[in-house]
Design an enzyme around this catalytic site. Structure first.
Site, PDB file in Angstrom:
ATOM      1  N   LYS A   1      40.275 -33.872  -2.675  1.00  0.00           N
ATOM      2  CA  LYS A   1      40.686 -35.238  -3.000  1.00  0.00           C
ATOM      3  C   LYS A   1      40.889 -35.380  -4.496  1.00  0.00           C
ATOM      4  O   LYS A   1      40.318 -34.624  -5.300  1.00  0.00           O
ATOM      5  CB  LYS A   1      39.651 -36.260  -2.507  1.00  0.00           C
ATOM      6  CG  LYS A   1      38.260 -36.125  -3.124  1.00  0.00           C
ATOM      7  CD  LYS A   1      38.089 -36.822  -4.472  1.00  0.00           C
ATOM      8  CE  LYS A   1      36.697 -36.601  -5.057  1.00  0.00           C
ATOM      9  NZ  LYS A   1      36.570 -37.139  -6.450  1.00  0.00           N
TER      10      LYS A   1
ATOM     11  N   GLY B   1      35.260 -32.151  -9.421  1.00  0.00           N
ATOM     12  CA  GLY B   1      35.598 -33.528  -9.098  1.00  0.00           C
ATOM     13  C   GLY B   1      36.642 -33.635  -8.010  1.00  0.00           C
ATOM     14  O   GLY B   1      37.258 -34.680  -7.824  1.00  0.00           O
TER      15      GLY B   1
ATOM     16  N   ASP C   1      31.531 -39.143  -1.206  1.00  0.00           N
ATOM     17  CA  ASP C   1      32.927 -38.842  -0.887  1.00  0.00           C
ATOM     18  C   ASP C   1      33.137 -38.452   0.577  1.00  0.00           C
ATOM     19  O   ASP C   1      34.277 -38.464   1.066  1.00  0.00           O
ATOM     20  CB  ASP C   1      33.442 -37.688  -1.762  1.00  0.00           C
ATOM     21  CG  ASP C   1      33.624 -38.084  -3.211  1.00  0.00           C
ATOM     22  OD1 ASP C   1      33.785 -39.286  -3.489  1.00  0.00           O
ATOM     23  OD2 ASP C   1      33.586 -37.180  -4.073  1.00  0.00           O
TER      24      ASP C   1
END
Length: 304
Positions: A15, A103, A141
């Site tokens: 992502k 990240g 997430d």
């Protein structure tokens, strides 16, 4: 409840954050955020196979990663086995492509993929909402990555609402040869010292997606964690400057870093490839990836 199937293959999509706004901090230490989230084509591959031996057994081609309960993929499988009282065990073979400490949600993506795969392998009557409930204790997430696509995440990441799909585009993702610690970046964050322009405008992001306007999208990309991440790792500034000067429509850091990405139009593949070629010359130790947006439908169809 079990099916005749013995194994399933699936993909775990990374992502990026289409802007990341930090709104405050809860008493339990979790930060309240608001972020546009997007799955991209950079993905790990997983093969899940039923075993008669009890337990979850993970085989991974990246030796630096743990294969016990420290790994989110293992914890996701254990959560499903407990919740659904499944018998026997499961072997998970994981081939990594998503870099660590980037990240990009690599471990979270693996956990979400395991949840989806076990639902199919055992024909479990679990809705997406129920999978997201199992996902939340695994990480902020993971609920988004269960279905992926384009969404707005709020709260600590568990409050999800759909956004119009990111239009077709080319995404250049770069992972420097060093990682970024989420814990350290958040510890270095000072909301009181943050300038207004360091927080993204969600209205601008919504309007850009509604109008399928990549130019406006590029202008709306902002990540409140960039300043603390770059204070901790000043070399990130060079990567951001490079991407911003590559002719892209916009560039940003994803999550708490250390990966950054640049957005190019769908017709600008040659420009994106030129960016990668120049980047590999300037930053020979970094990893560059050419990616595209991945929809909810593609995430769903990735388990076979």
């Amino acid at each position: 409840m079990e099916t005749g199937r013995e194994s399933v293959r699936t993909r775990a999509f990374a992502k990026i954050n289409l802007g990341l706004e930090i709104l405050g901090k809860r008493e339990d230490g979790y930060h309240l955020l608001r972020s546009g989230m997007q799955t991209i084509s950079l993905a790990d591959e997983l093969l899940l196979t039923k075993t008669e031996e009890e337990g979850v057994h993970l085989l991974c081609d990246r030796p630096s990663l743990p294969t016990d309960e420290r790994n989110l993929a293992v914890r996701a499988a254990l959560a499903v086995f407990r919740h659904c009282a499944l018998k026997g065990g499961i072997r998970i073979e994981l081939r990594k492509q998503i870099p660590e400490e980037a990240g990009l949600g690599g471990g979270s993506a693996d956990a979400a993929a395991v949840l989806r795969a076990l639902r199919i392998l055992y024909a479990l009557p679990l809705s997406d909402a129920e999978l997201r409930a199992l996902a939340l204790p695994l990480g902020a997430d993971v609920p988004f990555l269960v279905t992926g696509g384009t969404a707005l995440a709020e709260g600590i990441g568990e409050e999800l609402s759909p956004l119009p799909a990111l239009p077709p585009c080319e995404l250049v993702v770069v992972k420097p040869p060093f990682g970024s610690s989420t814990k350290e970046v958040y510890a270095a964050l000072s909301l009181s010292a943050m300038a207004p322009w360091e927080q993204p405008d969600v209205t601008l992001l919504r309007n850009a997606l509604r109008g399928q306007n990549l130019t406006l999208l590029g202008a709306s990309l902002q990540n409140a964690l960039e300043r603390p991440a770059m204070e901790l790792k000043p070399a990130l500034i060079d990567y951001k400057r490079f991407l911003a000067g590559s002719g892209a429509l916009g560039a940003s850091m994803s999550g708490s870093g250390a990966a950054l990405y640049a957005v190019f139009g769908a017709e600008e593949r040659d420009k994106a490839l030129a960016c990668i070629a120049a980047g590999q010359q300037q930053f020979p130790e970094a990893a560059f990836f050419l990616c595209r947006p991945v929809s909810t439908e593609e995430v769903s169809a990735s388990t076979v």
